[in-house]
Design an enzyme around this catalytic site. Structure first.
Site, short mmCIF file in Angstrom:
data_model
loop_
_atom_site.label_atom_id
_atom_site.label_comp_id
_atom_site.label_asym_id
_atom_site.label_seq_id
_atom_site.Cartn_x
_atom_site.Cartn_y
_atom_site.Cartn_z
N GLY A 144 39.92 -11.49 60.82
CA GLY A 144 39.61 -12.20 61.82
C GLY A 144 40.52 -12.01 62.72
N ASP B 25 40.90 -22.90 57.87
CA ASP B 25 40.27 -23.93 57.31
C ASP B 25 40.02 -25.07 55.94
OD1 ASP B 25 37.09 -24.85 57.68
OD2 ASP B 25 36.58 -22.74 56.28
P1 IMP Z 1 40.79 -21.56 54.44
O1 IMP Z 1 40.93 -20.19 53.34
O2 IMP Z 1 39.26 -21.76 53.99
O3 IMP Z 1 41.39 -21.69 55.18
O4 IMP Z 1 39.59 -20.00 55.61
C1 IMP Z 1 39.96 -19.30 55.94
C2 IMP Z 1 39.39 -17.81 55.93
O5 IMP Z 1 37.05 -17.77 56.70
C3 IMP Z 1 39.89 -17.40 58.15
O6 IMP Z 1 40.58 -17.02 57.75
C4 IMP Z 1 38.25 -17.20 58.32
O7 IMP Z 1 37.89 -15.57 57.92
C5 IMP Z 1 37.26 -17.92 57.73
N1 IMP Z 1 36.57 -19.22 58.16
C6 IMP Z 1 36.59 -20.11 57.71
N2 IMP Z 1 35.91 -20.60 59.31
C7 IMP Z 1 35.49 -20.22 59.66
C8 IMP Z 1 34.45 -20.05 60.57
O8 IMP Z 1 34.46 -21.13 61.24
N3 IMP Z 1 34.04 -18.95 61.50
C9 IMP Z 1 33.82 -17.93 60.77
N4 IMP Z 1 35.14 -17.38 59.94
C10 IMP Z 1 35.75 -18.78 59.16
MG MG Z 2 39.82 -14.40 57.71
#
Ligand code: IMP
Ligand code: MG
Length: 184
Positions: free
Chosen positions: A45, A104
């Site tokens: 990403g 996120d």
């Molecule tokens: P976390 O571990 O929940 O903080 O998520 C981080 C990962 O989730 C990021 O590196 C993204 O790849 C993916 N992610 C979280 N939210 C989104 C979004 O709105 N669109 C696309 N990918 C997301």
């Molecule tokens: Mg990611």
């Protein structure tokens, strides 16, 4: 692909302008301390954000990548983040800057942060393109972030839905119909 877009949150121009501001802040922080950075970016990403950010940084840096996986084809994390593969660089005594596309739930960053800290860097800072504070599950704050966004699933500028839309130069939401289609 354009017909799948519902709403553009940030245009390519807005993103470019914001990236320059963050790069200035990062430069000021590290240059002042006469430090070289080991910039660790999280694939896939953060690839677009990182490519733009590093070209605006003046501080000397070396680049390394880690692949972390947590999303399947849905818009919610299905499993705990897994670190796939290893870093090629020595982390011990380095000034690490961790870069990801979005903070996120915070699970990915906190998992990688722990992993990097265990390798005894001299310092560790974090920078994300997007912050979605409403979804946080762990107490984690990035040292630098591009934009704070509401709890909406977004694509473009490196972020995907089911592996697609990463190439869009802007950040957008998708039409609800896209999520109900079979994307195989
Ligand atoms: P976390 O571990 O929940 O903080 O998520 C981080 C990962 O989730 C990021 O590196 C993204 O790849 C993916 N992610 C979280 N939210 C989104 C979004 O709105 N669109 C696309 N990918 C997301
Ligand atoms: Mg990611």
């Amino acid at each position: 692909m354009k017909s799948d877009i519902e709403h553009i949150l940030f245009t390519a121009e807005q993103i470019k302008a914001r990236n320059l501001e963050i790069a200035e802040e990062i430069d000021a922080f590290y240059t002042h301390r006469k430090k070289e950075i080991l910039l660790i970016t999280l694939l896939d990403g953060a690839i677009v954000f990182t490519a733009d950010l590093i070209r605006s940084l003046s501080v000397p840096l070396r680049l390394d990548c880690l692949r972390v996986s947590s999303y399947g084809d849905s818009t919610n994390p299905e499993t705990a983040p897994r670190i796939l593969g290893t870093l090629k660089s020595e982390v011990k005594n380095k000034h690490v800057l961790l870069v990801d596309d979005i903070l996120d739930t915070g699970n990915t960053m906190s998992r990688v942060y722990e992993e990097v800290v265990s390798k005894e860097p001299s310092s560790i800072k974090t920078c994300v393109f997007l912050d979605k504070p409403d979804r946080r599950q762990v107490d984690f704050h990035a040292d630098w972030f591009g934009f704070s966004i509401p709890d909406e699933f977004v694509v473009g500028y490196g972020l995907d839905y089911a592996g697609r839309y990463r190439q869009l130069p802007y950040l957008a939401t998708l039409k609800p119909a896209v999520y109900s289609q079979n994307l195989s």
